[in-house]
Write a protein that holds these residues in place. Structure first.
Motif, PDB file in Angstrom:
ATOM      1  N   LEU A 194      26.556  29.222 101.885  1.00  0.00           N
ATOM      2  CA  LEU A 194      25.851  28.334 100.949  1.00  0.00           C
ATOM      3  C   LEU A 194      26.704  28.064  99.709  1.00  0.00           C
ATOM      4  N   ILE A 195      27.330  29.129  99.195  1.00  0.00           N
ATOM      5  CA  ILE A 195      28.166  28.963  97.991  1.00  0.00           C
ATOM      6  C   ILE A 195      29.271  27.958  98.293  1.00  0.00           C
ATOM      7  N   ASN A 196      29.947  28.178  99.434  1.00  0.00           N
ATOM      8  CA  ASN A 196      31.068  27.293  99.758  1.00  0.00           C
ATOM      9  C   ASN A 196      30.605  25.858  99.945  1.00  0.00           C
ATOM     10  N   ILE A 197      29.476  25.682 100.637  1.00  0.00           N
ATOM     11  CA  ILE A 197      28.971  24.315 100.842  1.00  0.00           C
ATOM     12  C   ILE A 197      28.657  23.676  99.488  1.00  0.00           C
ATOM     13  N   SER A 198      27.987  24.446  98.596  1.00  0.00           N
ATOM     14  CA  SER A 198      27.619  23.883  97.294  1.00  0.00           C
ATOM     15  C   SER A 198      28.865  23.435  96.543  1.00  0.00           C
ATOM     16  N   PHE A 199      29.885  24.302  96.528  1.00  0.00           N
ATOM     17  CA  PHE A 199      31.103  23.952  95.793  1.00  0.00           C
ATOM     18  C   PHE A 199      31.785  22.738  96.415  1.00  0.00           C
ATOM     19  N   VAL A 200      31.840  22.709  97.767  1.00  0.00           N
ATOM     20  CA  VAL A 200      32.491  21.565  98.424  1.00  0.00           C
ATOM     21  C   VAL A 200      31.754  20.288  98.035  1.00  0.00           C
ATOM     22  N   LEU A 201      30.407  20.333  98.087  1.00  0.00           N
ATOM     23  CA  LEU A 201      29.620  19.135  97.768  1.00  0.00           C
ATOM     24  C   LEU A 201      29.877  18.682  96.334  1.00  0.00           C
ATOM     25  N   VAL A 202      29.928  19.655  95.412  1.00  0.00           N
ATOM     26  CA  VAL A 202      30.140  19.299  94.008  1.00  0.00           C
ATOM     27  C   VAL A 202      31.536  18.704  93.826  1.00  0.00           C
ATOM     28  N   TYR A 203      32.564  19.338  94.420  1.00  0.00           N
ATOM     29  CA  TYR A 203      33.933  18.826  94.276  1.00  0.00           C
ATOM     30  C   TYR A 203      34.078  17.443  94.894  1.00  0.00           C
ATOM     31  N   ILE A 204      33.456  17.302  96.080  1.00  0.00           N
ATOM     32  CA  ILE A 204      33.572  16.013  96.770  1.00  0.00           C
ATOM     33  C   ILE A 204      32.880  14.925  95.938  1.00  0.00           C
ATOM     34  N   SER A 205      31.706  15.239  95.354  1.00  0.00           N
ATOM     35  CA  SER A 205      30.999  14.242  94.542  1.00  0.00           C
ATOM     36  C   SER A 205      31.866  13.846  93.353  1.00  0.00           C
ATOM     37  N   ALA A 206      32.463  14.878  92.702  1.00  0.00           N
ATOM     38  CA  ALA A 206      33.299  14.579  91.538  1.00  0.00           C
ATOM     39  C   ALA A 206      34.518  13.746  91.958  1.00  0.00           C
TER      40      ALA A 206
END
Ligand SMILES: Nc1ncnc2c1ncn2[C@@H]1O[C@H](COP(=O)(O)OP(=O)(O)OP(=O)(O)O)[C@@H](O)[C@H]1O
Ligand SMILES: [Mg+2]
Length: 606
Positions: free
Chosen positions: A160-172
């Protein structure tokens, strides 16, 4: 491929939600907040890098940050940008601490909650289900598999942590450079597809590991239980052959899982560098950009890639522990389906009698008891005799409500057993089982069942119970007396001494009904006579039901029932039964040299 991945993620979220409840949502939110704070911090790098540039030359992203800061009333100075950068990373660290502490709280609680849940399910499981279960499996579930399942939960959090970070980085990154970001997303997708087979294989091996675990535990328990026999007959190697074979399979599956986990670790880091290098080359050579322009984007990409790859690693580790979740879930379901039915009516007193009416019982297709009719009046003694396998112990299992007859009824003072809460019923019984039960603890704890023996009344009751069960002489011979530890299943005592400790415990319990299943079978004639004297003392103020192959034990009972092949073939007092010269009982008397009125013909060998 993403659909099964998302379905699995949601499925396991629901599974963990079942155990952890709303805490899981709080945890997910904290994880997401950590990711957002870090991205904000990283975003601050861009305006910082171009701080000295003239406003028109700055890119749209910088200008947006500046205008946002101005609307918030924060002047765009180096100082304010650095402060914001610091605050964002501080927040990230705080969120990460909260997330770690919270997930530690959930996981440690989860191990306890699942184990406590299993303990109560084990207590409530039906006896017939227990007899068809494997102790190794049940032990494995509560010890190893529960830990594996919770380990999987920890890995799931990482996912979950990794998915959240990937989603945030990808959005940015999408915000900064959507075309390049789409290209990176496609590359990540391809990598996933290539590595998907590893996760599948890991899952399969994980389930196989759980199976082997259960088999190893089962064989280990049996080896330790039967240690004496195996050692004395030098038969260890036969069990060990099976055990070592299972251990080798277990090792192999683990080895394969570890190799599969090592593959992404090895492949992914160089892949990231290649992709980042290509992006730098493309931006600088083809698009003529400055390194400073793309630096933040590259940091985002690098971070996103690292997170994608740690996602892959944690997802695979999660898959390697999935066997634990599946076993825990399967065992929970099986146990829930095999719980004793709960009834509300409590047995509060015993006034008149227990009555069995036309009771029939079968194990599967095998009929064990047919048409049993027995009346057990309060404070009377009932003796049960019959050949081995006649169904005597099964009759006790029915009497204590461990088994339920397929047809017919058992009544407790006129109330059908089916309506009675079994725990309340069983509290009326003292039961010396055919294989005497002792615990690996002191003699006094074995008799008092862990009541505090420092209390005088308890100590006195323990001693008088031991006296009645004729334990005193051998207890006195031990070095530590009542504090002597008995060893596993009483290995430090003789068979007859174990039986007497078990009898002492039931005498201590002082229940209205006492059932004894071959309770004196291991005793010598002298000790048996002594115990009989104690049993005689109980007569009239306790209901006694005694199973014995030895007629000497049951000769004084008020009623005797003769079982043969699951049926009652004769009943009456000793003398009444002895009159029937063609009966089974008379034959038994002849074989054991008993005459009328239970007088033993001592001139003949016993
Ligand atoms: N859990 C079980 N599953 C299937 N069959 C069983 C089970 N327990 C007992 N039996 C069978 O039921 C029959 C009656 O067994 P039970 O233990 O009641 O005999 P018993 O009269 O107490 O014999 P013994 O004097 O040897 O103790 C036996 O044939 C036994 O093989
Ligand atoms: Mg038996």
């Amino acid at each position: 491929m993403t659909i099964p991945l998302i379905t699995r993620l949601v499925h396991y979220f629901n599974v963990f939600y079942g155990y952890a409840g709303k805490k899981l949502f709080i945890l997910s939110t904290v994880i997401l907040l950590g990711g957002i704070s870090e991205s904000i911090g990283l975003s601050m790098l861009l305006p910082l890098l171009s701080f000295n540039e003239v406003s028109e030359t700055q890119n749209a992203y910088c200008r947006q940050i500046y205008s946002f800061l101005e609307t918030m009333g924060i002047g765009v100075t180096l100082w304010s940008l650095l402060t914001l950068l610091f605050i964002a990373f501080l927040l990230k660290s705080i969120f990460i601490f909260i997330q770690e502490a919270f997930s530690a709280y959930i996981t440690t609680n989860l191990v306890k909650t699942i184990r406590v849940m299993f303990c109560s399910k084990y207590e409530g499981m039906r006896y017939d289900f227990f007899t068809s279960s494997n102790t190794g499996y049940l032990n494995n579930v509560i010890t190893i598999e529960t830990k594996r399942a919770v380990g999987a939960f920890t890995k799931y959090i990482e996912v979950l942590i990794n998915i959240s970070f990937v989603l945030v980085y990808i959005s940015a990154s999408l915000f900064l450079e959507w075309r390049l970001t789409l290209f990176v997303i496609v590359i990540c997708g391809v990598i996933f597809i290539l590595l998907r087979g590893l996760s599948r294989a890991t899952r399969r091996f994980s389930v196989l590991i759980s199976e082997r675990n259960a088999q190893i535990q089962s064989l280990l328990i049996q080896t330790l239980h039967n240690f004496k026999y195996l050692k004395a007959t030098n038969n260890f190697y036969l069990l060990f052959k099976q055990l070592f074979h299972r251990m080798e399979q277990y090792r192999l599956y683990h080895f394969k899982i570890k190799i599969m986990a090592a593959i992404p670790k090895t492949v992914l880091e160089p892949t990231t560098i290649i992709i980042i290098a290509v992006l730098i080359w493309y931006n600088i050579v083809f698009r003529g950009k400055m390194m400073a322009d793309i630096l933040v984007l590259l940091i985002f990409f690098y971070r996103a890639f690292s997170r994608v790859f740690s996602f892959q690693t944690s997802w695979q580790k999660f898959n390697s522990s999935i066997g634990g979740i599946e076993v825990v879930q399967k065992a929970t379901k099986e146990l829930e389906q095999n719980q004793e039915t709960s009834c509300n009516q409590k047995a509060v007193q015993f006034i008149k009698h227990i009555e069995l009416k036309n009771v029939n019982f079968s194990f599967g297709n095998r009929k064990v008891l047919s048409n049993i009719n027995i009346l057990i009046p309060k404070n009377k003694s009932v003796g049960i005799v019959g050949e081995s396998g006649a169904g005597k112990t099964t009759f006790f299992d029915l009497l204590t409500g461990l088994l339920e007859p397929q047809s017919g009824h058992i009544f407790w003072d006129g109330i059908d057993y089916r309506k009675l809460e079994k725990a309340s019923l069983r509290s009326f019984f003292g039961y010396v089982t055919q294989e005497a039960v002792v615990f690996n603890d002191t003699i006094s704890n074995n008799i008092s069942f862990w009541q505090d023996c420092r209390i005088d009344s308890v100590r006195q009751k323990v001693e008088s119970s031991a006296e009645m069960a004729h334990c005193t002489s051998f207890i006195q011979e031990t070095n530590d007396g009542y504090d002597t530890i008995l060893g596993d299943r009483g290995v430090k005592l003789s068979g007859g001494q174990v039986q007497r400790i078990a009898i002492a415990r039931e005498i201590y319990k002082d229940t209205p009904i006492m059932i004894l299943d071959e309770a004196v079978s291991a005793l010598d004639t002298e000790s048996e006579k002594n115990i009989q004297k104690s049993i005689k003392k109980m007569k009239g103020n306790r209901t006694l039901i005694i199973i014995s192959h030895r007629l000497s034990t049951i000769k004084d009972c008020d009623y005797i029932y003769v079982f043969s092949k699951g049926k009652i073939v004769e009943k009456g007092s000793f003398d009444e039964l002895y009159q029937n010269k063609n009966g089974v009982f008379y034959d038994m008397c002849q074989m054991q040299h008993f005459g009328a009125s239970g007088v033993h013909n001592s001139t003949k060998p016993v």
